[in-house]
Structures are given as C-alpha cells and as structure tokens.
Design a protein around this motif. Structure first.
Motif, PDB file in Angstrom:
ATOM      1  N   ALA A 171      13.727   1.917 -12.448  1.00  0.00           N
ATOM      2  CA  ALA A 171      12.575   2.475 -11.751  1.00  0.00           C
ATOM      3  C   ALA A 171      11.529   1.396 -11.480  1.00  0.00           C
ATOM      4  CB  ALA A 171      11.965   3.593 -12.594  1.00  0.00           C
ATOM      5  N   PRO A 172      10.700   1.588 -10.457  1.00  0.00           N
ATOM      6  CA  PRO A 172       9.630   0.617 -10.172  1.00  0.00           C
ATOM      7  C   PRO A 172       8.728   0.403 -11.384  1.00  0.00           C
ATOM      8  CG  PRO A 172       9.829   2.180  -8.369  1.00  0.00           C
ATOM      9  CD  PRO A 172      10.707   2.698  -9.475  1.00  0.00           C
ATOM     10  N   HIS A 195      10.616   0.371  -3.050  1.00  0.00           N
ATOM     11  CA  HIS A 195      11.024   1.758  -3.216  1.00  0.00           C
ATOM     12  C   HIS A 195      10.185   2.666  -2.320  1.00  0.00           C
ATOM     13  CE1 HIS A 195      13.452   1.415  -7.130  1.00  0.00           C
ATOM     14  NE2 HIS A 195      13.168   0.182  -6.760  1.00  0.00           N
ATOM     15  N   ARG A 196      10.702   3.837  -2.078  1.00  0.00           N
ATOM     16  CA  ARG A 196      10.006   4.780  -1.198  1.00  0.00           C
ATOM     17  C   ARG A 196       8.601   5.103  -1.682  1.00  0.00           C
ATOM     18  NH1 ARG A 196      14.301   9.528   0.601  1.00  0.00           N
ATOM     19  NH2 ARG A 196      15.685   8.194   1.856  1.00  0.00           N
ATOM     20  N   ASP A 197       8.449   5.118  -2.993  1.00  0.00           N
ATOM     21  CA  ASP A 197       7.137   5.496  -3.533  1.00  0.00           C
ATOM     22  C   ASP A 197       6.118   4.361  -3.462  1.00  0.00           C
ATOM     23  OD1 ASP A 197       8.059   3.811  -5.516  1.00  0.00           O
ATOM     24  OD2 ASP A 197       8.263   5.376  -7.033  1.00  0.00           O
ATOM     25  N   GLY A 198       6.580   3.136  -3.133  1.00  0.00           N
ATOM     26  CA  GLY A 198       5.655   2.023  -2.969  1.00  0.00           C
ATOM     27  C   GLY A 198       5.777   0.910  -3.988  1.00  0.00           C
ATOM     28  N   GLY A 199       6.539   1.127  -5.063  1.00  0.00           N
ATOM     29  CA  GLY A 199       6.695   0.099  -6.083  1.00  0.00           C
ATOM     30  C   GLY A 199       7.936  -0.740  -5.881  1.00  0.00           C
ATOM     31  N   TRP A 200       8.103  -1.729  -6.748  1.00  0.00           N
ATOM     32  CA  TRP A 200       9.290  -2.590  -6.732  1.00  0.00           C
ATOM     33  C   TRP A 200       9.890  -2.675  -8.134  1.00  0.00           C
ATOM     34  CZ3 TRP A 200       5.521  -3.913  -3.130  1.00  0.00           C
ATOM     35  CH2 TRP A 200       5.959  -4.295  -1.850  1.00  0.00           C
ATOM     36  N   ALA A 203       2.019  -0.003  -1.641  1.00  0.00           N
ATOM     37  CA  ALA A 203       2.014  -0.574  -2.991  1.00  0.00           C
ATOM     38  C   ALA A 203       0.700  -0.298  -3.697  1.00  0.00           C
ATOM     39  CB  ALA A 203       2.268  -2.078  -2.919  1.00  0.00           C
ATOM     40  N   SER A 204      -0.406  -0.366  -2.954  1.00  0.00           N
ATOM     41  CA  SER A 204      -1.714  -0.119  -3.550  1.00  0.00           C
ATOM     42  C   SER A 204      -1.792   1.291  -4.127  1.00  0.00           C
ATOM     43  CB  SER A 204      -2.809  -0.320  -2.493  1.00  0.00           C
ATOM     44  OG  SER A 204      -4.079  -0.049  -3.048  1.00  0.00           O
ATOM     45  N   SER A 205      -1.346   2.266  -3.351  1.00  0.00           N
ATOM     46  CA  SER A 205      -1.380   3.654  -3.829  1.00  0.00           C
ATOM     47  C   SER A 205      -0.517   3.826  -5.063  1.00  0.00           C
ATOM     48  CB  SER A 205      -0.902   4.597  -2.722  1.00  0.00           C
ATOM     49  OG  SER A 205      -1.767   4.544  -1.611  1.00  0.00           O
ATOM     50  N   TRP A 206       0.685   3.227  -5.040  1.00  0.00           N
ATOM     51  CA  TRP A 206       1.597   3.392  -6.178  1.00  0.00           C
ATOM     52  C   TRP A 206       1.036   2.731  -7.432  1.00  0.00           C
ATOM     53  CZ3 TRP A 206       4.181   0.311  -9.624  1.00  0.00           C
ATOM     54  CH2 TRP A 206       5.115   0.969 -10.435  1.00  0.00           C
ATOM     55  N   MET A 207       0.516   1.515  -7.299  1.00  0.00           N
ATOM     56  CA  MET A 207       0.011   0.804  -8.466  1.00  0.00           C
ATOM     57  C   MET A 207      -1.159   1.543  -9.101  1.00  0.00           C
ATOM     58  SD  MET A 207       0.300  -3.279  -7.544  1.00  0.00           S
ATOM     59  CE  MET A 207       0.445  -3.821  -9.259  1.00  0.00           C
TER      60      MET A 207
END
Length: 515
Positions: free
Chosen positions: A428-429, A418-423, A461-465
């Motif tokens: 939603a991620p 996803h654009r925000d960095g999650g999967w 992904a790091s930022s989103w998590m």
C-alpha cells in the motif's frame, strides 16, 4: 484549530532541534537483537527480547521485510540460531522449524543471476550470509545446499581477500561484520564511540571474546556502555533489543537537511533558528578528508557531498578537493575499494558539483548507463526504493542534454502513482516513498521542467499525504527503506522527508491560490 502549515512546521522544528542527539534514532534490528541474545544475553533477563523476536516472525516463517526478499535470509538465520538457545517452549520450536523451512525455500532465489548476488545485496551480505549458513550447519539444525549461493560465495571470497590486506584500525567499514570475521579482540579496533565499527552485533562478539582478558577490562566496560547506548537508539526499552548501526549522528543531520534543500525549505525563516546551529556544527567537523556518518567512522562520499552542498548554501567556504577524493574515474564512491558503486552517491556528488558550477557531464553518463529500459533507476546499495534512486538520479541530470531520459523517468514515476494519490514500491502507499516521488517532481517543476502530468499528480499527492498524516506518530509500523544487514528506518530522516514534501506542497497550493 491550527493551520496545517503550523502543525507541519512545529513537528519539523521539534525534529531538527534534536537531529543527531544521543547518536541518532533508528528502528530496532532483528539481526542484531538475535546476535545479542546468542552472544551476550542481557543480564536483566532474556525473555522480553525473545518474545519481541518471536513477534517479528512473518506468516511465511521468515523474518525481515518482504519488500526485499533477498534481505530476509540474514535476519531469519540469525533469529533461528538465537532461538535455539531458548527452545524450551513449543512456540519457539515451531518458529525455528518454520524459519529453517523459509531459508531452504529462499535458496533458489540466490541462483537467479550474478547481479542479484552482488548489487541487490544487504550490507556485508557476502560475508554475513555464508557465515550464518555455516553456523546453521554446525548447529545441526539443517544443511542448506551451497550451490544456489555460488555467485554470492565467490563474491564473498573476493571481499575477504581484499579485506585481509587492510590495516587494523578503528572505525572502518570492513570491521562492521566482526561478529562473523573476528577472532582476536584487539583493543585498537574499539573506536571513540566505544564500539566496533558502529556494529552492535560486532561489538557484542568483541566483548565476549575480550571478557576473559584482564588487560582489556577497561575497554570492555566502554564497549558495554556502547551497547547500552545502541539499545537506547531504537527507543524500545527492552534489554537486548538494539539497532543495526550506532552511532550515526552526522548521517541523520545531513540527510535530513538535504530533504529540506530539495524541498526549497532550507532557509525558511520559521525553522532557520534550529537549522543554523546544525549547519554551524557540520562546518566545525568537516575535515580535509570529508565527513562520516559519525565522528568516529571512516569518511564517505555520500555524507561529504551533502555537507559540501549544505555549507555552500550557507556561504561557508568549501574546498572541493574533499569531494573529489571520492571520485573513481567516471563516478563517485562512498568508500574507497568498493566492489560495486551506488548510483545515489554519484547523483548526490553531481548535485553538489552542479550547485557549485562544476562540469559534471562524465558523471551524468555513468548514471545513464545504470538506467533501466523503462526509464527508472532501480538498484541502489543504500536504499531499496526505486523512487528514491530515480529521484536522486533525475535531480542530477537537471540542465543536461538528457531531457528525453528525464522525461521517461518522470513518466515512470507518474504512472506508478496509486489512484488515491500515494506511492509505494511494495504494498500500500506510504508517506515516505510518496515524499520521495513528490520531492523529485516538485524540484523539477521549480527548475522549469515542463510535463503536463506533474501538476495534477502533485495535487493528488497533496490530498493523500495530508489525509494520511498523523502528527508526531510513533515509527513502529512505518515503512523501512534503508539498507544495512537488514532493512531499517531512520525515523528523523524519513519523517523530515515526509514533512518537507507536505509543507512544500501546502506552500505550492497557497501560491497558486494567490496567483
């Protein structure tokens, strides 16, 4: 303020130190709770469990997770049948009508293909779903035409015939549906946990059938104690609200440590003090036939592969013949006699053989035969997330000549971020499926697999998590990816996947800054 590494390590430490305790920790089950209300209502009173069941009905009238539509019929039918016993309130009668209407709408989905009725099926679904449909008929609630279920009924009939030939012994997978198939309450079926094949619903049915037999009184007491323990495994504190599997202490331990292994954290000195006792415990219970999800169940190829890898990593001697016991021609099975194999079981067995320097080429070809045209592996009998299945498959292809196939799988994962960095594979991620993707991509990166998109993807992904991480959060609303009679969550396993991914990403950033 503590550094994020310290927080992640603290939560990891706390979880690893209790892995397997009290038989494991699992999300509550609509299906098994409904069966408890029908078969063996709690003596403390039924209404808290009834209210809990009603609260789990979705807006479309069905129960179960919308992420897997075909996995919703079983919990919905069980809920409808249970609520009929407590239909004095208008709210309950409305819920029953909407539930039946949902099941009738669902029927068309079952006629889509033979594959859908076989490979995309809840555990025991070919037995449980027809049985519940028959019970709905008998209740006079509504007849659901059987024609759409033709493939499922055929599959179920074959399974019933094969199971009928098997011995009557405890801890066997084929008795996990005893609430549907059981008739005579034989004491031999009760395993060391006190239950019937680790099924709360099956055990409740056995207790009801056995309660009128004085010669089984002591065994019934043990079985009731088992049911109380299964309730505690989901930590709801509501009498009758229970888990769908119990116990599963080895499964919880092994799959959690496997996540650490993929992340490269298994021997991290900050958690070594809690990992080492688990490894020693596993070494003590791994036998000549392998290891099971608990000490009282039939050994399986999935847990055995994870155990072999873990013990090899820590220098314990391992006899690989215990893993080859689960080989079936060019693939591996969880249990002998399976009518459809799991790609992730074969992938984990390949991984174990790879780290021990064995030839895995024939098994890799089996995995490739199950790949979708777009590069993903999408169907597995134990986990609904294609990110989980694809991640395991690609790890099992490391060092093979199939670099192009691996690249296509990586690209399928990258474009689904996803654009925000999650999967997420549905909605939603979420942290769990993001961890599946992250661990796959980072593992490949550490193994020297080059793809220009991996680095930037992991950074996002790091930022989103980290933005979405809530230390020591309750599992009530977290995603459910594991497959049984309905979808469920094993919170310690899933949270350790998440923590492993985040800690690995944080360490990766630290190394990059220091480079």
């Amino acid at each position: 303020m503590k550094r994020i590494q310290d927080v992640l390590v603290a939560e990891l430490h706390s979880l690893i130190s209790v892995l397997g305790s009290k038989g494991g920790l699992m999300s509550p089950s609509v299906y098994d709770t409904a069966q408890m209300l029908r078969i063996l209502p709690p003596a403390e009173g039924v209404w808290p469990a009834v209210d809990w069941l009603l609260s789990k009905q979705q807006s479309d009238g069905g129960w179960g997770d919308p992420a897997m539509p075909l996995h919703r019929d079983i919990p919905t039918l069980a809920a409808v049948l249970a609520l009929r016993e407590y239909g004095r309130r208008n709210e309950t009668r409305v819920a029953i009508r909407e539930g039946v209407a949902f099941v009738r709408r669902q029927a068309a989905m079952w006629s889509t293909s033979a594959r859908m009725a076989k490979d995309d099926l809840p555990v025991g679904g070919e037995i449980v779903l027809p049985g519940l449909l028959d019970q709905l008929d008998a209740a006079g609630e509504m007849h659901i035409p059987r024609k759409p279920y033709g493939h499922l009924l055929e599959f179920g009939e074959r399974k019933r015939k094969s199971v009928a030939k098997l011995p009557v012994i405890p801890g066997m997978p084929w008795n996990h549906c005893w609430e549907i198939t059981g008739t005579e309450p034989n004491a031999v079926l009760v395993d060391g946990s006190g239950g019937i094949s680790h099924s709360p619903a099956g055990t409740a049915a056995w207790v009801k059938a056995a309660s009128s037999k004085p010669e089984l009184e002591e065994t019934v007491v043990r079985a009731r104690r088992y049911l109380a323990n299964a309730e505690r495994a989901c930590e709801m504190g509501i009498p009758g609200v229970t888990s769908t599997i119990y116990p599963f202490e080895r499964y919880e331990q092994l799959f959690s440590l496997y996540a650490l292994q993929i992340a490269g954290l298994l021997k991290d000195p900050r958690i070594e003090g809690v990992v080492a006792p688990v490894v020693k415990e596993i070494a003590g219970v791994l036998g000549s036939k392998g290891i099971a999800m608990s000490d009282y169940f039939l050994q399986d190829g999935d847990d055995t592969a994870a155990a072999v890898m873990l013990l090899h990593e820590f220098g314990y001697p391992v006899d690989l013949s215990i893993l080859y016991r689960f080989q079936n021609d060019n693939h591996f099975v969880a249990y002998a006699g399976e009518l459809h194999p799991s790609p992730t079981v074969t992938a984990r067995c390949i991984h174990a053989l790879m780290v021990m320097g064995k030839d895995v080429a024939p098994f890799q070809k089996f995995l490739l035969e199950r790949r979708e045209p777009d590069g993903r592996w999408t169907v597995d009998k134990w986990n609904r997330s294609w990110l989980y299945t694809t991640g395991h498959a690609v790890i099992a292809l490391i060092g093979s000549p199939y670099e192009q196939e691996m690249r296509e799988a990586v690209e399928a994962v990258l474009v689904s971020q996803h654009r925000d960095g999650g999967w997420s594979t549905h909605g939603a991620p979420n942290l769990t499926e993001t961890a599946y993707a992250v661990l796959m991509l980072a593992y490949l990166e550490r193994q020297g697999f080059n793809h220009p998109g991996i680095g930037a993807s992991l950074d996002r992904a790091s930022s989103w998590m980290l933005d979405n991480y809530r230390p020591f959060a309750r599992p009530d609303t977290k995603v459910k990816c594991w497959i049984a009679k309905e979808l469920y969550r094993v919170d310690r396993i899933d949270t350790i996947f998440e923590l492993s991914a985040m800690l690995m990403l944080d360490q990766r950033k630290t190394k990059e800054r220091g480079a």
